[in-house]
Scaffold this motif. Structure first.
Motif, PDB file in Angstrom:
ATOM      1  N   CYS A  62      -2.152   6.636 -11.453  1.00 58.03           N
ATOM      2  CA  CYS A  62      -1.714   8.016  -9.837  1.00 58.03           C
ATOM      3  C   CYS A  62      -2.546   6.920  -8.750  1.00 58.03           C
ATOM      4  O   CYS A  62      -1.570   6.717  -7.755  1.00 58.03           O
ATOM      5  N   ARG A  63      -3.510   7.155  -8.930  1.00 58.45           N
ATOM      6  CA  ARG A  63      -4.167   6.673  -7.439  1.00 58.45           C
ATOM      7  C   ARG A  63      -3.272   5.186  -7.097  1.00 58.45           C
ATOM      8  O   ARG A  63      -2.959   4.483  -5.807  1.00 58.45           O
ATOM      9  N   LEU A  64      -3.057   4.245  -8.074  1.00 60.30           N
ATOM     10  CA  LEU A  64      -2.505   2.911  -7.198  1.00 60.30           C
ATOM     11  C   LEU A  64      -1.372   2.870  -7.193  1.00 60.30           C
ATOM     12  O   LEU A  64      -0.668   2.729  -5.957  1.00 60.30           O
ATOM     13  N   VAL A  65      -0.861   3.948  -7.651  1.00 59.87           N
ATOM     14  CA  VAL A  65       0.827   3.565  -6.998  1.00 59.87           C
ATOM     15  C   VAL A  65       0.773   4.434  -5.360  1.00 59.87           C
ATOM     16  O   VAL A  65       1.570   4.070  -4.766  1.00 59.87           O
ATOM     17  N   LEU A  66       0.258   5.536  -5.280  1.00 60.64           N
ATOM     18  CA  LEU A  66      -0.345   5.983  -4.430  1.00 60.64           C
ATOM     19  C   LEU A  66      -0.570   5.192  -3.093  1.00 60.64           C
ATOM     20  O   LEU A  66       0.070   4.776  -1.945  1.00 60.64           O
ATOM     21  N   GLU A  67      -1.856   4.561  -3.472  1.00 58.23           N
ATOM     22  CA  GLU A  67      -2.215   2.857  -2.449  1.00 58.23           C
ATOM     23  C   GLU A  67      -1.234   2.478  -1.803  1.00 58.23           C
ATOM     24  O   GLU A  67      -0.927   1.994  -0.932  1.00 58.23           O
ATOM     25  N   ILE A  68      -0.465   1.719  -2.977  1.00 58.15           N
ATOM     26  CA  ILE A  68       0.892   0.938  -2.570  1.00 58.15           C
ATOM     27  C   ILE A  68       2.158   2.005  -2.481  1.00 58.15           C
ATOM     28  O   ILE A  68       2.390   1.319  -0.754  1.00 58.15           O
ATOM     29  N   ASN A  69       1.981   3.506  -2.351  1.00 56.55           N
ATOM     30  CA  ASN A  69       3.371   3.519  -1.076  1.00 56.55           C
ATOM     31  C   ASN A  69       2.861   3.563  -0.494  1.00 56.55           C
ATOM     32  O   ASN A  69       3.768   4.308   1.409  1.00 56.55           O
ATOM     33  N   GLN A  70       1.062   3.859   0.174  1.00 53.54           N
ATOM     34  CA  GLN A  70       0.935   4.155   1.607  1.00 53.54           C
ATOM     35  C   GLN A  70       0.659   2.718   2.492  1.00 53.54           C
ATOM     36  O   GLN A  70       0.714   2.843   3.829  1.00 53.54           O
ATOM     37  N   ALA A  71       1.534   1.679   2.007  1.00 55.65           N
ATOM     38  CA  ALA A  71       1.744   0.706   2.868  1.00 55.65           C
ATOM     39  C   ALA A  71       2.249   0.468   3.974  1.00 55.65           C
ATOM     40  O   ALA A  71       3.732   1.351   3.326  1.00 55.65           O
ATOM     41  N   GLY A  72       2.015   0.019   5.152  1.00 47.27           N
ATOM     42  CA  GLY A  72       2.531   0.350   6.491  1.00 47.27           C
ATOM     43  C   GLY A  72       2.660   1.845   6.483  1.00 47.27           C
ATOM     44  O   GLY A  72       3.369   2.417   7.990  1.00 47.27           O
ATOM     45  N   LEU A  73       1.742   3.271   6.094  1.00 42.51           N
ATOM     46  CA  LEU A  73       2.293   4.306   6.478  1.00 42.51           C
ATOM     47  C   LEU A  73       0.760   4.547   6.586  1.00 42.51           C
ATOM     48  O   LEU A  73      -0.014   4.312   6.327  1.00 42.51           O
ATOM     49  N   SER A  74       0.552   5.679   6.618  1.00 43.89           N
ATOM     50  CA  SER A  74      -0.473   6.569   7.020  1.00 43.89           C
ATOM     51  C   SER A  74      -0.666   7.502   5.777  1.00 43.89           C
ATOM     52  O   SER A  74      -0.347   7.896   5.319  1.00 43.89           O
ATOM     53  N   TRP A  75      -2.684   7.636   5.461  1.00 46.21           N
ATOM     54  CA  TRP A  75      -3.082   8.060   4.490  1.00 46.21           C
ATOM     55  C   TRP A  75      -2.031   9.109   4.461  1.00 46.21           C
ATOM     56  O   TRP A  75      -1.751  10.653   3.037  1.00 46.21           O
ATOM     57  N   GLU A  76      -2.231  10.509   5.687  1.00 40.84           N
ATOM     58  CA  GLU A  76      -1.680  11.668   5.501  1.00 40.84           C
ATOM     59  C   GLU A  76      -0.479  11.410   4.949  1.00 40.84           C
ATOM     60  O   GLU A  76      -0.593  12.742   4.954  1.00 40.84           O
ATOM     61  N   THR A  77      -0.168  10.468   5.241  1.00 39.88           N
ATOM     62  CA  THR A  77       2.274  10.697   4.926  1.00 39.88           C
ATOM     63  C   THR A  77       1.675  11.698   3.698  1.00 39.88           C
ATOM     64  O   THR A  77       2.428  11.906   2.552  1.00 39.88           O
ATOM     65  N   ILE A  78       1.169   9.985   2.536  1.00 43.29           N
ATOM     66  CA  ILE A  78       0.892  10.582   1.266  1.00 43.29           C
ATOM     67  C   ILE A  78       0.130  11.512   0.395  1.00 43.29           C
ATOM     68  O   ILE A  78       0.968  12.250  -0.492  1.00 43.29           O
ATOM     69  N   LEU A  79      -0.902  11.942   1.330  1.00 40.97           N
ATOM     70  CA  LEU A  79      -1.429  13.227   0.778  1.00 40.97           C
ATOM     71  C   LEU A  79      -0.365  14.286   1.093  1.00 40.97           C
ATOM     72  O   LEU A  79      -0.850  15.317   0.135  1.00 40.97           O
ATOM     73  N   LYS A  80       0.154  14.425   1.910  1.00 41.76           N
ATOM     74  CA  LYS A  80       1.269  15.838   1.882  1.00 41.76           C
ATOM     75  C   LYS A  80       2.443  15.355   0.989  1.00 41.76           C
ATOM     76  O   LYS A  80       3.130  16.389   0.813  1.00 41.76           O
TER      77      LYS A  80
END
Length: 183
Positions: free
Chosen positions: A38-56
């Protein structure tokens, strides 16, 4: 109570979302393979975006990716890729979706060889950031230097998640003796 400057300087409406992650998850060890995935997928998806976007979007990511069950995601077929690419609740990027599926399959191989993803990580610890990046690029898809660094900091394999003056830093040290090897 003293916190990392990023949290202390955050505007109030954003602080609650970030503080919950900062105080309870960031830098703390994860032993469950599905949560590591999960954490790996979330970190990959954060690339180019804000961490806030991923947390939401975390809860919709969990739903879309079957709560990050490695075996289920590894078995995804083309219909699942298309479903994910059509899901507005996650990041609809073909490279990131493909990386999640391929990385689930890579983790299955690591589980066969090492017993678990967590044991594979522990087997290679400690390494420098550069050594980790090289290993991750050889093993996984869509894992550049910043993604690998953030992933490993977020799970306690590299120091830097909290400043030494942050109150949470002390809690991380209590629960994560690995930091004593790398800090």
């Amino acid at each position: 109570m003293s916190y990392c400057s990023a949290i202390e300087n955050m505007v109030e409406d954003k602080k609650a979302l970030h503080k919950a992650y900062h105080d309870k998850l960031y830098g703390f060890p994860i032993y469950d393979d599905n949560e590591l995935f999960c954490r790996l997928v979330l970190e990959i998806n954060q690339a180019g975006l804000s961490w806030e976007t991923i947390l939401k979007k975390e809860s919709t990511f969990r739903k879309a990716y079957d709560n990050f069950n490695i075996d289920l995601v590894a078995a995804y077929a083309e219909v699942d890729r298309e479903r994910l690419l059509g899901d507005a609740g996650i990041i609809r990027n073909r490279l990131k979706v493909n990386a999640a599926i391929e990385n689930a399959r890579a983790i299955q191989q690591l589980q066969k060889e090492y017993g678990s993803f967590e044991k594979w990580l522990a087997h290679h610890h400690p390494k420098s950031k550069e050594e980790w990046v090289k290993l991750f690029k050889k093993t996984f898809k869509f894992t550049g230097g910043e993604i690998v660094n953030e992933f490993l900091m977020s799970i306690g394999y590299l120091p830097g998640a909290h400043s030494p003056t942050c109150e949470i830093y002390k809690n991380v040290l209590k629960t994560n003796p690995m930091w004593l090897k790398t800090a």
